[in-house]
Design an enzyme around this catalytic site. Structure first.
Site, PDB file in Angstrom:
ATOM      1  N   SER A  29      -1.307  -2.736  -4.040  1.00  0.00           N
ATOM      2  CA  SER A  29      -1.449  -1.681  -4.747  1.00  0.00           C
ATOM      3  C   SER A  29      -1.296  -0.427  -5.153  1.00  0.00           C
ATOM      4  O   SER A  29       0.085  -0.093  -4.531  1.00  0.00           O
ATOM      5  CB  SER A  29      -2.900  -1.292  -3.529  1.00  0.00           C
ATOM      6  OG  SER A  29      -3.349   0.013  -3.718  1.00  0.00           O
ATOM      7  N   TYR A  43      -4.139   0.072   5.527  1.00  0.00           N
ATOM      8  CA  TYR A  43      -4.434  -0.940   4.324  1.00  0.00           C
ATOM      9  C   TYR A  43      -3.031  -0.144   4.246  1.00  0.00           C
ATOM     10  O   TYR A  43      -2.431  -0.927   3.333  1.00  0.00           O
ATOM     11  CB  TYR A  43      -5.727  -0.279   3.543  1.00  0.00           C
ATOM     12  CG  TYR A  43      -5.265  -0.527   2.358  1.00  0.00           C
ATOM     13  CD1 TYR A  43      -6.275  -1.671   2.239  1.00  0.00           C
ATOM     14  CD2 TYR A  43      -5.219   0.208   1.115  1.00  0.00           C
ATOM     15  CE1 TYR A  43      -6.177  -2.625   0.927  1.00  0.00           C
ATOM     16  CE2 TYR A  43      -5.198  -0.201  -0.085  1.00  0.00           C
ATOM     17  CZ  TYR A  43      -5.830  -1.838  -0.263  1.00  0.00           C
ATOM     18  OH  TYR A  43      -6.081  -2.799  -1.923  1.00  0.00           O
TER      19      TYR A  43
END
Length: 289
Positions: free
Chosen positions: A181, A194
Site C-alpha cells: 500500500s 495497518y
C-alpha cells in the site's frame, strides 16, 4: 465506462457495518473489468491462487488472469455472493475457478487451501497475496492488542503462511505477487497498525525475492493508492468515504481494474527480469522507495 470519468466529485456518503465489505452494496459499483480487454494467452495453462479475490483489486486481477488463460482459486472470508459473482465472470472466459472460503490468518486454512488448489488443478504457478483488513483509530492508544494481532495475522502472517505452503509446488518461472500500500511509504495517522503491516510486506517481498532468485521464482509487489474497494465503506465514516481519493493529483479514487495490468505483468514472463520490485498505482503521488 472509462475510469477517468468516474467519481471526480467524490462518492455518495455510505458505510457498511461489517468487514470485509460487500462489493454489491457499494454505490457506485467499482470497475473490475475492462470489457474491451482481450487477452493474448500470457497466462495460458497457468494456475493462480488469489487471496481476497472475491472483490476489489483481487477480483480485477482474477478477471484479467482469466482473460489471459489462467485457472484460478479464489480465497475469501465469507462474502459468498461477491465470490459467486467473481466465479461467474471468471468462468465466462472458459477457464476454471475454485472458491475456497476461510480465514487466511489461520495457518491450517492456508495449508488446506493450497492443497485443495493443487488437488483440483494439478499444480500451482502464481500466488497473489492480496487479502487485508484495516481498522482506523485516532491514536495508537486506541489500538487494542486484539486489533493489532488480528490486523497483523490477516495482512502479513497470511503471506508467510501462504508462501510457505505454496513454495513446494512452485517451479522456476513461477511468481509471487504481494499487495502492499501507499501507506507503507507515506504512513497514515489513522492506520498505524495497518501501515506497519504494509511496510512489513515491502520488506518481506524484497527478502523473499533475494531468497528465491536462484530458484527462478520472482517475488514482486503492487502498492495501491486510494482505490474504490469494499474496504473503504467498510472502514471509514461516511464523510471520509465521500472524499476518498479526491486529494490525489488525478483528483479521483482509482478503480480496481486500473491495477489489473500490473498484476498480469508481474505474473507473466514479461516481468522475467523483475524481482523484489514494487509497482505504484496511486493516481500520481510520488514515492521515495
Amino acid at each position: 465506462m472509462n475510469p477517468m470519468d468516474r467519481q471526480t466529485e467524490g462518492q455518495e456518503p455510505q458505510h457498511q457495518d461489517r468487514q470485509p465489505g460487500i462489493e454489491s452494496k457499494m454505490n457506485p459499483l467499482p470497475l473490475s473489468e475492462d470489457e474491451d480487454y482481450r487477452g493474448s494467452g500470457k497466462l495460458k495453462g497457468k494456475v493462480a491462487i488469489i487471496t481476497g479475490g472475491d472483490s476489489g483489486i483481487g477480483r480485477a486481477a482474477a478477471i484479467a488472469f482469466a482473460k489471459e488463460g489462467a485457472d484460478i482459486s479464489i480465497l475469501y472470508l465469507d462474502e459468498h455472493s461477491d465470490a459467486e459473482e467473481t466465479r461467474k465472470r471468471i468462468e465466462k472466459e472458459n477457464v476454471r475457478c475454485l472458491l475456497i472460503p476461510g480465514d487466511v490468518g489461520d495457518e491450517n486454512h492456508c495449508e488446506q487451501a493450497v492443497q485443495q488448489t493443487v488437488d483440483h488443478f494439478g499444480k500451482l504457478d502464481i500466488l497473489v497475496n492480496n487479502a487485508a483488513e484495516q481498522h482506523p483509530q485516532d491514536s495508537i492508544l486506541n489500538i487494542s492488542t486484539e486489533q493489532l494481532e488480528k490486523t497483523f495475522r490477516t495482512n502479513i502472517f497470511s503471506m508467510f503462511h501462504m508462501t510457505k505452503k505454496a513454495l513446494p509446488h512452485l517451479q522456476e518461472g513461477c511468481a509471487i505477487i504481494n499487495t502492499t500500500s501507499i501507506t507503507a511509504y507515506e504512513g497514515d495517522t489513522a492506520l498505524i497498525d495497518y501501515s506497519s503491516t504494509k511496510g512489513a510486506i515491502v520488506s518481506f517481498t524484497r527478502s523473499m525475492a533475494k531468497s528465491l532468485a536462484d530458484k527462478g521464482i520472482r517475488v514482486n509487489a503492487v502498492a495501491p493508492g486510494p482505490i474504490w474497494t469494499p474496504l473503504i465503506p467498510a472502514t471509514f465514516p461516511e464523510e471520509k468515504v465521500k472524499q476518498h481519493g479526491l486529494d490525489t493529483p488525478m483528483g479521483r479514487p482509482g478503480q480496481p481494474v486500473e491495477h489489473a495490468g500490473a498484476y498480469v505483468l508481474l505474473a507473466s514472463d514479461e516481468s522475467s527480469y523483475m524481482t523484489g520490485q514494487t509497482i505504484h498505482v496511486n493516481g500520481g503521488r510520488f514515492i521515495s522507495t
